[in-house]
Write an enzyme that holds these catalytic residues in place. Structure first.
Site, mmCIF file in Angstrom:
data_model
loop_
_atom_site.group_PDB
_atom_site.id
_atom_site.type_symbol
_atom_site.label_atom_id
_atom_site.label_comp_id
_atom_site.label_asym_id
_atom_site.label_seq_id
_atom_site.Cartn_x
_atom_site.Cartn_y
_atom_site.Cartn_z
ATOM 1 N N GLU A 242 37.125 53.966 41.494
ATOM 2 C CA GLU A 242 37.906 53.289 41.311
ATOM 3 C C GLU A 242 38.120 53.060 39.912
ATOM 4 O OE1 GLU A 242 39.543 50.681 39.452
ATOM 5 O OE2 GLU A 242 38.080 48.874 38.984
ATOM 6 N N CYS A 276 42.707 47.721 35.093
ATOM 7 C CA CYS A 276 43.192 48.520 36.249
ATOM 8 C C CYS A 276 44.280 47.375 37.168
ATOM 9 C CB CYS A 276 42.692 49.012 37.290
ATOM 10 S SG CYS A 276 40.982 48.016 37.264
#
Length: 470
Positions: A242, A276
């Site tokens: 990720e 993010c």
């Protein structure tokens, strides 16, 4: 946490991890880490704990996981303060993060048995089914920005599936790493089932190569993802990545501008923009651009910088002075490339890693605000003449983590979100966020694999076919 450690050799000295208070720039506690041989020894003990844990009935695993949720809630003020001291998270945000971790533990305690139940398959005769077996020790390389949530997001499903785990946390949050280890131990999990390795990044490849490590998960930068992918690929070990994001939100011409600006500000300012999945690029149709600029600037003004220990503070310092200087440099270079500054953009004259909520408009290709990930409280407005062009701009990115559509027509937004945007997650009239009940992950340079929900628990199991002929 106070285990006896053998002396480190001169060739493998123990690292020392020094904490710096982002709000003041003053040094905090220094932690003695693990030399490489010690880290390998810990992994070996974790593998031994796995051999017993994998045989533990899932109901017993669930009972321990619910106790972990209880520990988290009981010690929430302590853990929130630790996050504030180590990476600058405002206290209220830290409390919310701990509660999210507790909910995550309870979710997988409740759902894992259903997710992992044998799945019968009709093959027209013999008995056949799919079963889900644990893999072993999962090594997690985790970032500092959500120092508890990122860890529990992987740890709860991983342990409920019958695996063990070792954590290599970011070097600026060693206290959080050890506190998480304490949570599982206090909740009654076997002592070596979940361990934190206080090691430098240069030792990660050696840990991946350790024969007692079965799989790897990383949340971090694209550069870190490339290095870990090389090591995991070379060792032929399963990997979930990720990575970064440059999440685009489309602001359509039928949007309620005030509501859209509220969602946009929330999306951009989560964790001080150090996320993010924070909204970063707001692609606005030309017809509503001027109104949206004014509205978003007003919403960002509601995020003044403040003492992160104050429960009312919504914008604390960034994680480090280095991180602050990096994002300011991106702002300066974007302005030099033709962007306009609507608010913020000035480094305050005081110690610490402070940066104000900042809004840039007239952002175009070639500017860092357009092309790169902005990891801080800086929003970028990009003009588009129509819906089709807005979609093209959103997709013209190396990243593909989250995305959003802000519109007065939910059906229009659903069509764009479901069919047009190249991202692992697309939210309509809401800011993108992680949730234990929904799969989380991206495409392109934002990584691969999924966390959360049933998809997340399946990443680190052996999906095994069994056929029994009578």
């Amino acid at each position: 946490m106070n285990e006896h450690r053998p002396p480190a050799s001169s060739t493998d000295p123990r690292p020392h991890l020094a904490v710096v208070d982002p709000a003041t720039g003053q040094p905090g506690r220094t932690y003695e880490g693990h030399a490489r041989p010690e880290a390998h020894a810990i992994i070996a003990r974790t593998r031994s704990a796995f051999e017993k844990w994998r045989l533990t009935p899932i109901e017993a695993r669930a009972a321990q996981m619910r106790k972990a949720a209880e520990v988290l809630r009981r010690r929430a003020p302590e853990f929130a303060r630790l996050m504030t001291d180590e990476m600058g998270k405002p206290h209220a945000d830290g409390l919310a993060e701990v509660e999210k971790c507790a909910f995550n533990c309870e979710f997988f305690a409740d759902k894992a048995a259903d997710f992992l139940a044998r799945r019968p398959v009709d093959v027209g005769g013999p008995k056949a089914f799919v079963t889900y077996n644990p893999l072993g020790v999962v090594l997690a390389v985790m970032p500092w920005n959500f120092p508890f949530w990122q860890v529990f997001r992987f740890a709860a499903p991983t342990l409920m599936a019958g695996n063990a785990a070792v954590l290599k946390h970011a070097s600026n949050v060693p206290g959080c790493a050890l506190a998480i280890e304490e949570v599982f131990r206090e909740a009654g999990f076997p002592a070596d089932l979940f361990r934190s390795l206080l090691i430098p990044g240069r030792d990660v490849a050696a840990m991946i190569d350790d024969p007692n490590v079965a799989a790897v998960t990383l949340t971090g930068s694209v550069g870190a993802g490339r290095e870990v992918a090389k090591a995991a690929g070379g060792a032929l070990k399963k990997l979930v990545l990720e990575l970064g994001g440059s999440d685009a939100y489309l602001v359509l011409d039928d949007a309620d501008i005030d509501k859209a600006a509220t969602i946009a500000a929330t999306a951009r300012m989560v964790n001080g923009g150090q996320s993010c999945i924070a909204g970063k690029r707001f692609i606005v149709l030309k017809a509503v651009k001027a109104a949206f600029e004014t509205a978003l600037a007003e919403k960002l003004a509601a995020y003044p910088m403040g003492d992160p220990h104050d429960p009312a503070t919504k914008l604390g310092p960034l994680s480090s002075v280095h991180a602050r200087d990096e994002i300011h440099d991106q702002v300066v270079r974007s302005l030099a490339g033709g962007a306009r500054l609507l608010c913020g953009g000035q480094i305050p004259d005081k110690p610490g890693a402070w940066y104000p909520a900042t809004l840039l408009t007239d952002v175009r290709p070639g500017q860092p605000a357009h092309d790169d990930e902005l990891f801080g409280p800086v929003a970028a407005i990009i003009e588009a003449p129509d819906e089709a062009t807005a979609i093209k701009i959103a997709n013209d990115s190396d990243f593909g983590l989250g995305s959003g559509v802000l519109t007065g027509d939910p059906e229009r937004g659903e069509r764009i979100a479901a069919e047009a945007l190249e991202a692992g997650m697309s939210f309509v009239n809401a800011n993108v966020r992680s949730d234990p009940r929904l799969p989380f992950g991206g495409v392109k340079h934002s990584g691969y694999g999924r966390e959360c929900a049933d998809f997340g628990i399946y990443e680190f199991v052996n999906v095994k076919t069994v056929l029994v002929q009578g």
